[in-house]
Write a protein that holds these residues in place. Structure first.
Motif, PDB file in Angstrom:
ATOM      1  N   LEU A 179      -5.287   5.027  10.896  1.00  0.00           N
ATOM      2  CA  LEU A 179      -5.446   3.883  11.798  1.00  0.00           C
ATOM      3  C   LEU A 179      -6.384   2.837  11.189  1.00  0.00           C
ATOM      4  O   LEU A 179      -6.157   1.627  11.328  1.00  0.00           O
ATOM      5  N   ALA A 180      -7.422   3.290  10.490  1.00  0.00           N
ATOM      6  CA  ALA A 180      -8.296   2.353   9.782  1.00  0.00           C
ATOM      7  C   ALA A 180      -7.507   1.612   8.707  1.00  0.00           C
ATOM      8  O   ALA A 180      -7.695   0.398   8.502  1.00  0.00           O
ATOM      9  N   LEU A 181      -6.612   2.321   8.038  1.00  0.00           N
ATOM     10  CA  LEU A 181      -5.777   1.686   7.025  1.00  0.00           C
ATOM     11  C   LEU A 181      -4.857   0.648   7.655  1.00  0.00           C
ATOM     12  O   LEU A 181      -4.721  -0.473   7.135  1.00  0.00           O
ATOM     13  N   LEU A 182      -4.220   0.992   8.759  1.00  0.00           N
ATOM     14  CA  LEU A 182      -3.323   0.038   9.423  1.00  0.00           C
ATOM     15  C   LEU A 182      -4.081  -1.200   9.896  1.00  0.00           C
ATOM     16  O   LEU A 182      -3.556  -2.320   9.821  1.00  0.00           O
ATOM     17  N   ASP A 183      -5.311  -1.020  10.366  1.00  0.00           N
ATOM     18  CA  ASP A 183      -6.138  -2.174  10.742  1.00  0.00           C
ATOM     19  C   ASP A 183      -6.371  -3.080   9.544  1.00  0.00           C
ATOM     20  O   ASP A 183      -6.268  -4.322   9.639  1.00  0.00           O
ATOM     21  N   ALA A 184      -6.689  -2.471   8.393  1.00  0.00           N
ATOM     22  CA  ALA A 184      -6.962  -3.256   7.187  1.00  0.00           C
ATOM     23  C   ALA A 184      -5.692  -3.937   6.675  1.00  0.00           C
ATOM     24  O   ALA A 184      -5.730  -5.089   6.226  1.00  0.00           O
ATOM     25  N   VAL A 185      -4.571  -3.239   6.737  1.00  0.00           N
ATOM     26  CA  VAL A 185      -3.287  -3.811   6.324  1.00  0.00           C
ATOM     27  C   VAL A 185      -2.957  -5.032   7.173  1.00  0.00           C
ATOM     28  O   VAL A 185      -2.534  -6.078   6.664  1.00  0.00           O
TER      29      VAL A 185
ATOM     30  N   VAL B 222       0.855  -1.183   0.000  1.00  0.00           N
ATOM     31  CA  VAL B 222       0.000   0.000   0.000  1.00  0.00           C
ATOM     32  C   VAL B 222       0.891   1.234   0.000  1.00  0.00           C
ATOM     33  O   VAL B 222       1.899   1.288   0.712  1.00  0.00           O
ATOM     34  N   LEU B 223       0.520   2.216  -0.815  1.00  0.00           N
ATOM     35  CA  LEU B 223       1.145   3.530  -0.769  1.00  0.00           C
ATOM     36  C   LEU B 223       0.062   4.509  -0.327  1.00  0.00           C
ATOM     37  O   LEU B 223      -0.982   4.628  -0.988  1.00  0.00           O
TER      38      LEU B 223
END
Length: 324
Positions: free
Chosen positions: A96-102, A68-69
């Protein structure tokens, strides 16, 4: 690699997407188009017009993304002072939502769009990555908070990540084929495109904030980096990622140009007058911000190919006229 680019319809994200596609990567873009432009996304690249807070609907465990970029963010420092809640919600809560999904999707690589604003008023110039972090506005604090969250994610869960701290990004991407990409912010807050507006007659004058700084001509000094050079660093960073490690790199030319120098170059490039009105200093504006990119050079092999201010302004002017 199969890559998700958040904010991939924006100024910098759009150029990075173009380079990734040209390099043969399978790219998907997520952008709510609040500041991005759908026409910046190359044909054949899927565009999900949703908020970064909804990233888990695209970044699913079975989607098979390799990296992810992350560019999706609010970037106007002045707005962050007036409406800090907007910046914290998008930049911090969204990240933080992105890190959860990652983490849930077991994506191993992340490149994060950070900023030199984390340094605030620097104690020493040029600025290294180890300099004191003391942002002077909520925008800088949101980016520093996400840098810290990414570092903790790498330590706790084995994510490999790179944060790239941009200095003043300018210019335009002018490919041999295809449409050029440049700045199209609304409202525009950056010096070079505003100066081009004045040169083109769309604004009556250009305001410069402060002419009594301890610099050669009294105006602020900034490090301008060409957007194409900046974008190239993201591909190098993607290849350099190591599991469990969070690297941080400054991206700048290592040269400072004063606001007055920028005006003079705009006049020279466009051949038009740029009337200037001097105004009082803006609170929190440092006198000088110049990067040391020595770490990026030694570890990534990244060297700016377009460091000349005339080239940066000329490319921006070419893009500007293409939109006229």
């Amino acid at each position: 690699m199969k890559l998700l680019v958040t904010g991939g319809a924006g100024y910098i994200g759009g150029v990075v997407v173009r380079l990734l596609v040209d390099a043969g990567h399978d790219v998907t873009v997520l952008d709510d188009l609040s500041t991005g432009h759908a026409d910046a996304v190359p044909a054949g690249v899927a565009l999900h017009q949703i908020s970064v807070h909804e990233v888990a609907s695209v970044l699913t465990p079975d989607a098979g993304f390799d990296g992810v970029l992350h560019f999706a963010a609010k970037i106007a420092a002045g707005e962050s002072v007036q409406f800090p809640e907007r910046h914290y919600y998008t930049n911090v809560v969204g990240s933080l939502a992105l890190l959860d999904a990652v983490r849930a999707a077991k994506v191993p690589r992340l490149v994060f769009s950070s900023t030199a604003a984390v340094y605030g008023n620097p104690q020493e110039v040029p600025i290294t990555e180890d300099a004191v972090k003391a942002p002077t506005n909520p925008y800088g604090w949101t980016k520093l908070s996400v840098d810290a969250a990414i570092g903790a994610e790498c330590t706790a869960h084995g994510l490999g990540a790179v944060s790239l701290r941009y200095f003043n990004v300018a210019g335009a991407y002018l490919p041999e084929s295809g449409a050029p990409l440049g700045e199209r912010h609304d409202p525009e807050t950056h010096l070079i495109p505003i100066a081009l507006d004045v040169a083109a007659g769309k604004r009556d004058k250009l305001q410069l904030f402060g002419d009594d700084y301890p610099t050669a001509d009294g105006t602020c000094v900034r490090d301008y980096i060409h957007v194409a050079d900046l974008a190239a660093a993201h591909l190098l960073a993607l290849d350099a990622i190591e599991p469990g490690r969070h690297r941080v790199y400054n991206l700048g030319n290592g040269n400072g140009f004063s606001n007055q120098q920028v005006v003079e170059v705009v006049r020279a490039v466009t051949g038009h007058p740029v009337p200037v009105e001097m105004a009082a200093r803006r609170p929190g504006d440092p006198a000088e911000l110049v990067a040391s990119s020595a770490r990026a050079a030694s570890e990534l092999g990244w060297v700016p190919e377009r460091p000349d201010l005339h080239t940066i302004v000329a490319d921006a002017w070419t893009f500007y006229r293409s939109r006229a």
